[in-house]
Design a protein around this motif. Sequence first.
Motif, PDB file in Angstrom:
ATOM      1  N   ALA A  52       0.831  -1.206   0.000  1.00 36.07           N
ATOM      2  CA  ALA A  52       0.000   0.000   0.000  1.00 36.07           C
ATOM      3  C   ALA A  52       0.864   1.254   0.000  1.00 36.07           C
ATOM      4  O   ALA A  52       0.597   2.218  -0.727  1.00 36.07           O
ATOM      5  N   ILE A  53       1.926   1.253   0.812  1.00 38.90           N
ATOM      6  CA  ILE A  53       2.805   2.419   0.905  1.00 38.90           C
ATOM      7  C   ILE A  53       3.568   2.640  -0.393  1.00 38.90           C
ATOM      8  O   ILE A  53       3.641   3.766  -0.903  1.00 38.90           O
ATOM      9  N   THR A  54       4.149   1.563  -0.951  1.00 37.69           N
ATOM     10  CA  THR A  54       4.942   1.725  -2.170  1.00 37.69           C
ATOM     11  C   THR A  54       4.072   2.101  -3.365  1.00 37.69           C
ATOM     12  O   THR A  54       4.489   2.889  -4.211  1.00 37.69           O
ATOM     13  N   PHE A  55       2.845   1.556  -3.445  1.00 36.88           N
ATOM     14  CA  PHE A  55       1.937   1.945  -4.529  1.00 36.88           C
ATOM     15  C   PHE A  55       1.556   3.413  -4.409  1.00 36.88           C
ATOM     16  O   PHE A  55       1.521   4.145  -5.401  1.00 36.88           O
ATOM     17  N   LEU A  56       1.241   3.823  -3.195  1.00 27.54           N
ATOM     18  CA  LEU A  56       0.907   5.232  -2.972  1.00 27.54           C
ATOM     19  C   LEU A  56       2.065   6.122  -3.401  1.00 27.54           C
ATOM     20  O   LEU A  56       1.870   7.126  -4.100  1.00 27.54           O
ATOM     21  N   TYR A  57       3.266   5.740  -3.008  1.00 24.41           N
ATOM     22  CA  TYR A  57       4.434   6.577  -3.306  1.00 24.41           C
ATOM     23  C   TYR A  57       4.749   6.586  -4.799  1.00 24.41           C
ATOM     24  O   TYR A  57       5.214   7.597  -5.333  1.00 24.41           O
ATOM     25  N   THR A  58       4.483   5.466  -5.478  1.00 23.31           N
ATOM     26  CA  THR A  58       4.715   5.410  -6.923  1.00 23.31           C
ATOM     27  C   THR A  58       3.889   6.458  -7.653  1.00 23.31           C
ATOM     28  O   THR A  58       4.404   7.214  -8.489  1.00 23.31           O
ATOM     29  N   PHE A  59       2.607   6.539  -7.314  1.00 22.72           N
ATOM     30  CA  PHE A  59       1.733   7.527  -7.960  1.00 22.72           C
ATOM     31  C   PHE A  59       2.022   8.941  -7.451  1.00 22.72           C
ATOM     32  O   PHE A  59       1.893   9.907  -8.197  1.00 22.72           O
ATOM     33  N   TYR A  60       2.404   9.032  -6.183  1.00 25.84           N
ATOM     34  CA  TYR A  60       2.757  10.349  -5.625  1.00 25.84           C
ATOM     35  C   TYR A  60       3.967  10.927  -6.360  1.00 25.84           C
ATOM     36  O   TYR A  60       3.992  12.112  -6.692  1.00 25.84           O
ATOM     37  N   SER A  74       8.852   1.185  -8.823  1.00 26.63           N
ATOM     38  CA  SER A  74       8.088   0.103  -9.459  1.00 26.63           C
ATOM     39  C   SER A  74       8.997  -1.061  -9.838  1.00 26.63           C
ATOM     40  O   SER A  74       8.634  -2.230  -9.658  1.00 26.63           O
ATOM     41  N   PHE A  75      10.170  -0.737 -10.353  1.00 28.02           N
ATOM     42  CA  PHE A  75      11.125  -1.753 -10.785  1.00 28.02           C
ATOM     43  C   PHE A  75      11.632  -2.565  -9.593  1.00 28.02           C
ATOM     44  O   PHE A  75      11.706  -3.794  -9.646  1.00 28.02           O
ATOM     45  N   LEU A  76      11.963  -1.871  -8.501  1.00 23.45           N
ATOM     46  CA  LEU A  76      12.461  -2.552  -7.302  1.00 23.45           C
ATOM     47  C   LEU A  76      11.377  -3.412  -6.668  1.00 23.45           C
ATOM     48  O   LEU A  76      11.573  -4.593  -6.387  1.00 23.45           O
ATOM     49  N   GLU A  77      10.213  -2.789  -6.441  1.00 22.29           N
ATOM     50  CA  GLU A  77       9.128  -3.450  -5.709  1.00 22.29           C
ATOM     51  C   GLU A  77       8.451  -4.553  -6.502  1.00 22.29           C
ATOM     52  O   GLU A  77       8.002  -5.554  -5.937  1.00 22.29           O
ATOM     53  N   TRP A  99       6.870 -16.623  -0.123  1.00 22.62           N
ATOM     54  CA  TRP A  99       5.886 -15.662   0.392  1.00 22.62           C
ATOM     55  C   TRP A  99       6.537 -14.625   1.297  1.00 22.62           C
ATOM     56  O   TRP A  99       6.150 -13.461   1.288  1.00 22.62           O
ATOM     57  N   ILE A 100       7.556 -15.027   2.030  1.00 20.76           N
ATOM     58  CA  ILE A 100       8.287 -14.077   2.880  1.00 20.76           C
ATOM     59  C   ILE A 100       8.986 -13.028   2.032  1.00 20.76           C
ATOM     60  O   ILE A 100       9.105 -11.865   2.424  1.00 20.76           O
ATOM     61  N   SER A 101       9.433 -13.416   0.844  1.00 24.51           N
ATOM     62  CA  SER A 101      10.189 -12.492  -0.019  1.00 24.51           C
ATOM     63  C   SER A 101       9.390 -11.250  -0.388  1.00 24.51           C
ATOM     64  O   SER A 101       9.950 -10.165  -0.540  1.00 24.51           O
ATOM     65  N   PHE A 102       8.056 -11.393  -0.520  1.00 22.56           N
ATOM     66  CA  PHE A 102       7.225 -10.242  -0.886  1.00 22.56           C
ATOM     67  C   PHE A 102       7.239  -9.177   0.204  1.00 22.56           C
ATOM     68  O   PHE A 102       7.359  -7.980  -0.070  1.00 22.56           O
ATOM     69  N   ALA A 103       7.097  -9.599   1.452  1.00 21.55           N
ATOM     70  CA  ALA A 103       7.102  -8.655   2.576  1.00 21.55           C
ATOM     71  C   ALA A 103       8.458  -7.964   2.703  1.00 21.55           C
ATOM     72  O   ALA A 103       8.534  -6.746   2.916  1.00 21.55           O
ATOM     73  N   ILE A 104       9.538  -8.726   2.560  1.00 24.35           N
ATOM     74  CA  ILE A 104      10.875  -8.143   2.670  1.00 24.35           C
ATOM     75  C   ILE A 104      11.142  -7.188   1.502  1.00 24.35           C
ATOM     76  O   ILE A 104      11.764  -6.134   1.674  1.00 24.35           O
ATOM     77  N   ALA A 105      10.656  -7.552   0.316  1.00 28.56           N
ATOM     78  CA  ALA A 105      10.829  -6.674  -0.855  1.00 28.56           C
ATOM     79  C   ALA A 105      10.160  -5.325  -0.622  1.00 28.56           C
ATOM     80  O   ALA A 105      10.725  -4.271  -0.955  1.00 28.56           O
ATOM     81  N   GLU A 106       8.960  -5.339  -0.042  1.00 28.96           N
ATOM     82  CA  GLU A 106       8.263  -4.079   0.247  1.00 28.96           C
ATOM     83  C   GLU A 106       9.030  -3.269   1.296  1.00 28.96           C
ATOM     84  O   GLU A 106       9.182  -2.048   1.164  1.00 28.96           O
ATOM     85  N   ALA A 107       9.525  -3.956   2.323  1.00 29.70           N
ATOM     86  CA  ALA A 107      10.268  -3.268   3.389  1.00 29.70           C
ATOM     87  C   ALA A 107      11.543  -2.625   2.837  1.00 29.70           C
ATOM     88  O   ALA A 107      11.872  -1.483   3.181  1.00 29.70           O
ATOM     89  N   ILE A 110      10.682   0.487   0.781  1.00 30.74           N
ATOM     90  CA  ILE A 110      10.390   1.631   1.658  1.00 30.74           C
ATOM     91  C   ILE A 110      11.688   2.183   2.240  1.00 30.74           C
ATOM     92  O   ILE A 110      11.865   3.405   2.368  1.00 30.74           O
ATOM     93  N   LEU A 111      12.615   1.288   2.588  1.00 33.36           N
ATOM     94  CA  LEU A 111      13.923   1.723   3.089  1.00 33.36           C
ATOM     95  C   LEU A 111      14.660   2.530   2.025  1.00 33.36           C
ATOM     96  O   LEU A 111      15.285   3.551   2.336  1.00 33.36           O
ATOM     97  N   PHE A 112      14.570   2.082   0.770  1.00 33.54           N
ATOM     98  CA  PHE A 112      15.184   2.833  -0.333  1.00 33.54           C
ATOM     99  C   PHE A 112      14.595   4.243  -0.430  1.00 33.54           C
ATOM    100  O   PHE A 112      15.332   5.230  -0.596  1.00 33.54           O
ATOM    101  N   ILE A 113      13.265   4.352  -0.333  1.00 37.99           N
ATOM    102  CA  ILE A 113      12.609   5.665  -0.415  1.00 37.99           C
ATOM    103  C   ILE A 113      13.094   6.561   0.730  1.00 37.99           C
ATOM    104  O   ILE A 113      13.376   7.746   0.533  1.00 37.99           O
ATOM    105  N   PHE A 114      13.181   5.981   1.927  1.00 35.27           N
ATOM    106  CA  PHE A 114      13.625   6.741   3.097  1.00 35.27           C
ATOM    107  C   PHE A 114      15.050   7.258   2.896  1.00 35.27           C
ATOM    108  O   PHE A 114      15.342   8.433   3.146  1.00 35.27           O
ATOM    109  N   ILE A 115      15.951   6.376   2.429  1.00 36.76           N
ATOM    110  CA  ILE A 115      17.344   6.778   2.208  1.00 36.76           C
ATOM    111  C   ILE A 115      17.427   7.834   1.111  1.00 36.76           C
ATOM    112  O   ILE A 115      18.163   8.823   1.231  1.00 36.76           O
TER     113      ILE A 115
END
Length: 258
Positions: A52-60, A74-77, A99-107, A110-115
């Motif tokens: 939800a956060i990465t999709f929001l930020y993509t359009f933002y 989009s490419f990373l996530e 299935w764990i990989s999806f959650a870590i990919a999103e995290a 988000i870390l990339f966006i923060f940095i």
Amino acid sequence: MKIVLVSSLTLSVLLIVYPQAILFLYSIKNVTHIPVVLNALRIFAISYVGTAITFLYTFYAQAIQKNQLSTIISFLEGLVLPISLAIILAYVFGADGIWISFAIAEALTILFIFIYSRLLNKKTNGEYTGFFINKHNDDARVFEHTIQGNVEEAINLSREVQDYLKGNKSATLVSLAIEEMIVNIININESVNAIDVIVRKNEDNILIAVKDNGIDFNPVVENAELQFDNISVLNKIAEKIDYSRVLGLNSTVITINN
């Protein structure tokens, strides 16, 4: 951000606690598969908040005209991180690793966006700040106004802008550009709830940003089918016009030299 956090967190909790509620969507017929699917749903549900956060930020990022950042996210996530992590984690944890990989990919996204936001803050000496890389504006140099979609308000706004730019040699041109742009928006739409206008004075030019939720309207392209399209005046007086359609809004930035 608040809306996507609350809604995605609610959905995640529901799926973790009651994953069997949506089993019918997957047409599970073999009872031996049910525990596997329930487990996969519970793990995958953790990634919903991050998605939800990465999709929001993509359009933002698109909305603030940082298309390159939007593409990278989009490419990373959506490709690089989930695939590479799935390969690694599947080897370590088996099927659960996928299935764990999806959650870590999103995290990690988000870390990339923060940095990125922190580095941009440092690089610009604080001109851009915060997670949403907000740009500091000198209020004395920025005129902001929102009008309803009617011609009378458009004409009044153009007069207010001319008064705001009093003494600037481009004041009349800016006023005319705003009036032509808004009147065309009004004329080609049955109704427009609101039109946002921002005028920013720079040393070399004046930027006019116009946003509206009407039908697609690119002022750079003259349309012979539009009865009221006299936007040619705007194209003649503007140094540059940038147009994009983002999140259902027409976003037009007009540059007029001083």
